[in-house]
Design a protein around this motif. Structure first.
Motif, PDB file in Angstrom:
ATOM      1  N   ASP A   1     -13.444 -18.303   7.832  1.00 53.60           N
ATOM      2  CA  ASP A   1     -14.745 -18.868   8.173  1.00 53.60           C
ATOM      3  C   ASP A   1     -15.865 -17.965   7.654  1.00 53.60           C
ATOM      4  N   HIS A   2     -17.066 -18.539   7.598  1.00 52.81           N
ATOM      5  CA  HIS A   2     -18.213 -17.840   7.010  1.00 52.81           C
ATOM      6  C   HIS A   2     -18.709 -16.693   7.880  1.00 52.81           C
ATOM      7  N   SER A   3     -19.434 -15.778   7.250  1.00 51.77           N
ATOM      8  CA  SER A   3     -20.057 -14.672   7.976  1.00 51.77           C
ATOM      9  C   SER A   3     -21.467 -15.070   8.424  1.00 51.77           C
TER      10      SER A   3
ATOM     11  N   THR B   1      -8.115 -23.823  -1.841  1.00 51.91           N
ATOM     12  CA  THR B   1      -8.800 -25.115  -1.689  1.00 51.91           C
ATOM     13  C   THR B   1     -10.199 -24.983  -1.103  1.00 51.91           C
ATOM     14  N   ASP B   2     -10.467 -23.884  -0.354  1.00 51.91           N
ATOM     15  CA  ASP B   2     -11.765 -23.801   0.324  1.00 51.91           C
ATOM     16  C   ASP B   2     -11.916 -25.042   1.218  1.00 51.91           C
ATOM     17  N   ALA B   3     -10.803 -25.436   1.836  1.00 47.55           N
ATOM     18  CA  ALA B   3     -10.784 -26.680   2.625  1.00 47.55           C
ATOM     19  C   ALA B   3     -11.672 -26.553   3.854  1.00 47.55           C
TER      20      ALA B   3
ATOM     21  N   GLY C   1     -14.637 -14.958  -4.347  1.00 47.81           N
ATOM     22  CA  GLY C   1     -14.711 -16.421  -4.189  1.00 47.81           C
ATOM     23  C   GLY C   1     -15.646 -17.081  -5.200  1.00 47.81           C
ATOM     24  N   HIS C   2     -15.318 -18.311  -5.594  1.00 45.30           N
ATOM     25  CA  HIS C   2     -16.126 -19.169  -6.496  1.00 45.30           C
ATOM     26  C   HIS C   2     -17.228 -18.390  -7.231  1.00 45.30           C
ATOM     27  N   CYS C   3     -16.820 -17.643  -8.270  1.00 48.07           N
ATOM     28  CA  CYS C   3     -17.670 -16.576  -8.817  1.00 48.07           C
ATOM     29  C   CYS C   3     -18.975 -17.039  -9.471  1.00 48.07           C
TER      30      CYS C   3
ATOM     31  N   MET D   1     -11.834 -13.861   6.452  1.00 51.32           N
ATOM     32  CA  MET D   1     -13.233 -14.271   6.500  1.00 51.32           C
ATOM     33  C   MET D   1     -13.696 -14.525   5.083  1.00 51.32           C
ATOM     34  N   GLU D   2     -14.614 -15.486   4.909  1.00 52.00           N
ATOM     35  CA  GLU D   2     -15.337 -15.594   3.648  1.00 52.00           C
ATOM     36  C   GLU D   2     -16.658 -14.897   3.910  1.00 52.00           C
ATOM     37  N   VAL D   3     -16.719 -13.642   3.494  1.00 55.36           N
ATOM     38  CA  VAL D   3     -17.884 -12.835   3.813  1.00 55.36           C
ATOM     39  C   VAL D   3     -18.930 -12.976   2.700  1.00 55.36           C
TER      40      VAL D   3
ATOM     41  N   ALA E   1     -14.754 -12.680  -0.653  1.00 54.00           N
ATOM     42  CA  ALA E   1     -16.188 -12.371  -0.690  1.00 54.00           C
ATOM     43  C   ALA E   1     -16.870 -13.304  -1.687  1.00 54.00           C
ATOM     44  N   SER E   2     -17.969 -13.923  -1.253  1.00 52.70           N
ATOM     45  CA  SER E   2     -18.634 -14.911  -2.109  1.00 52.70           C
ATOM     46  C   SER E   2     -20.150 -14.744  -2.061  1.00 52.70           C
ATOM     47  N   VAL E   3     -20.774 -15.121  -3.172  1.00 52.80           N
ATOM     48  CA  VAL E   3     -22.231 -15.176  -3.247  1.00 52.80           C
ATOM     49  C   VAL E   3     -22.675 -16.575  -2.816  1.00 52.80           C
ATOM     50  N   HIS E   4     -23.549 -16.641  -1.803  1.00 54.15           N
ATOM     51  CA  HIS E   4     -24.062 -17.940  -1.349  1.00 54.15           C
ATOM     52  C   HIS E   4     -25.587 -17.999  -1.380  1.00 54.15           C
ATOM     53  N   SER E   5     -26.244 -16.882  -1.714  1.00 55.07           N
ATOM     54  CA  SER E   5     -27.707 -16.861  -1.682  1.00 55.07           C
ATOM     55  C   SER E   5     -28.222 -16.221  -2.964  1.00 55.07           C
TER      56      SER E   5
ATOM     57  N   GLU F   1     -16.138 -30.412  -6.410  1.00 56.39           N
ATOM     58  CA  GLU F   1     -17.529 -30.239  -6.821  1.00 56.39           C
ATOM     59  C   GLU F   1     -17.783 -28.827  -7.369  1.00 56.39           C
ATOM     60  N   ARG F   2     -16.806 -27.945  -7.224  1.00 58.03           N
ATOM     61  CA  ARG F   2     -16.968 -26.584  -7.739  1.00 58.03           C
ATOM     62  C   ARG F   2     -16.119 -26.335  -8.986  1.00 58.03           C
ATOM     63  N   LEU F   3     -14.805 -26.457  -8.859  1.00 57.08           N
ATOM     64  CA  LEU F   3     -13.870 -26.098  -9.941  1.00 57.08           C
ATOM     65  C   LEU F   3     -14.386 -24.839 -10.644  1.00 57.08           C
TER      66      LEU F   3
END
Ligand code: ZN
Ligand code: ZN
Length: 358
Positions: free
Chosen positions: A155-157, A312-314, A249-251, A194-196, A219-223, A289-291
């Motif tokens: 889950d997200h941070s 999957t990031d389900a 994650g989804h680089c 965690m997806e931090v 670890a992913s960039v979301h912002s 929508e990502r691939l």
């Protein structure tokens, strides 16, 4: 891929006498198959809500209401879900479900079958603790029924407030819940994670001591996805070098459907070199929508000798079926299953996550 049907599936053919849980199971199976087929959440929610409502009422009341034409007095039961329930009560496979099962008989992607066969689990998934739609237990059971040996809950941070990200206290509480469920679900392994969020300076949006306790950290960039390439490269390399991070994650952060979103710009050679040298896996994100990453970057990461994780990031049980999208791309880029961490036995995965440098 396993031919196993999803959770609580009515017998194919459906000629057996109606079992107590058949209507709810049919509704849940419909929800699952709709998720697999990328149906919008609101459509799926109606079926899951109706299933919960039937379970709450209990089989005797449902049978009674069904016979009396009063099912719609139950909260969350509408025209379609009523029809499904009546057909299931009659011992049939509901027509709506039959249609979806027929569609689901076709594979989601062609190519990469050998990689898919080799996969033992999924390292990126969400529950209703953050922005997923289903409880942890349902996600885990769906993964198990899919033939997985394990599922990592990520889950997200906290920084991702729109996704109800977990702060320290909630993450610690979730760890207790995961430990309890893990015991119940054994030998299936529910792994903690965690997806931090990777913050702007490359630091992580969670305390190192808690992250260290998790089995797998994505670890992913979301912002600030549009920051300049120099800053973005430094940001990503710093995260990859964090000892707690196991999967990037989804680089690129791209979105390829709807209004879309362009890739973030960064020096991919530097980022993948960092992944290769720290043993951090590059995620092959399977969300349609990502691939992400795109093929040219996937091939580049392979050249650098990176490890990969096909995830999957389900955000819902049926979305756990999406790995074939990533498997096809991995095969196209000539990546062998041994380089994919989720083909490894779960013990090997956990010790890799605990032991590599980045
Ligand atoms: Zn993400
Ligand atoms: Zn995610």
């Amino acid at each position: 891929m396993s031919d196993d049907a999803g959770p609580g599936v009515p017998e194919a053919g459906g000629t057996s006498s109606p079992s107590d849980g058949a209507p709810a199971a049919a509704l849940r199976r419909i929800a699952y198959l709709l998720e697999r087929g990328q149906a919008p959440t609101y459509r799926v929610r109606a079926f899951r809500a109706a299933a919960a409502s039937l379970e709450e009422a209990g089989p005797a009341v449902v049978a009674e209401l069904g016979a009396a034409g009063g099912l719609r007095s139950l909260p969350g039961v509408g025209e379609t879900t009523e029809r499904v329930t009546i057909e299931a009560l009659a011992g049939q496979v509901p027509a709506y479900l039959q249609r979806l099962e027929a569609e689901a008989a076709a594979p989601l992607a062609s190519g990469g079958e050998a990689v898919r066969e080799a996969l033992r689990g999924d390292c990126h998934s969400h529950s209703d603790w953050s922005d997923g739609g289903s409880p942890i237990r349902e996600m885990a059971l769906a993964a198990r029924d899919l033939g997985h040996e394990y599922l990592v809950l990520t889950d997200h941070s906290a920084r991702l407030t729109v996704a109800h990200g977990l702060d320290r206290d909630r993450l610690l509480r979730q760890l207790e819940v995961v430990a309890e469920l893990a015991e119940e679900l054994a030998p299936f392994r529910l792994l903690s994670g965690m997806e931090v969020d990777i913050l702007e300076d490359g630091s992580l949006d969670a305390d190192a001591d808690v992250l260290s306790r998790l089995d797998v950290v994505v670890a992913s960039v979301h912002s600030k996805l549009r920051m300049g390439p120099g800053d973005m490269t430094r940001r990503m390399v710093a995260a990859v070098a964090s000892p707690q991070v196991d999967v990037l994650g989804h680089c690129t952060g791209r979105m390829i459907t709807g209004r879309g979103r362009p890739e973030s710009t960064f020096d991919a050679d530097l980022v993948f070199a960092a992944c290769a040298s720290t043993g951090t896996a590059v995620e092959v994100n399977c969300r349609p929508e990502r691939l992400d990453p795109p093929r040219r970057l996937l091939a580049l990461a392979a050249e650098w000798g990176c490890l990969f994780s096909i995830d999957t990031d389900a955000h819902a049980p049926g979305q756990l079926e999406w790995q074939p999208y990533g498997c096809a791309r991995v095969a196209e880029c000539g990546i062998v299953p041994e380089r994919v961490v989720n083909t490894w036995p779960v013990g090997g995965l956990v010790s890799w996550a605990a032991g590599h440098e980045g």
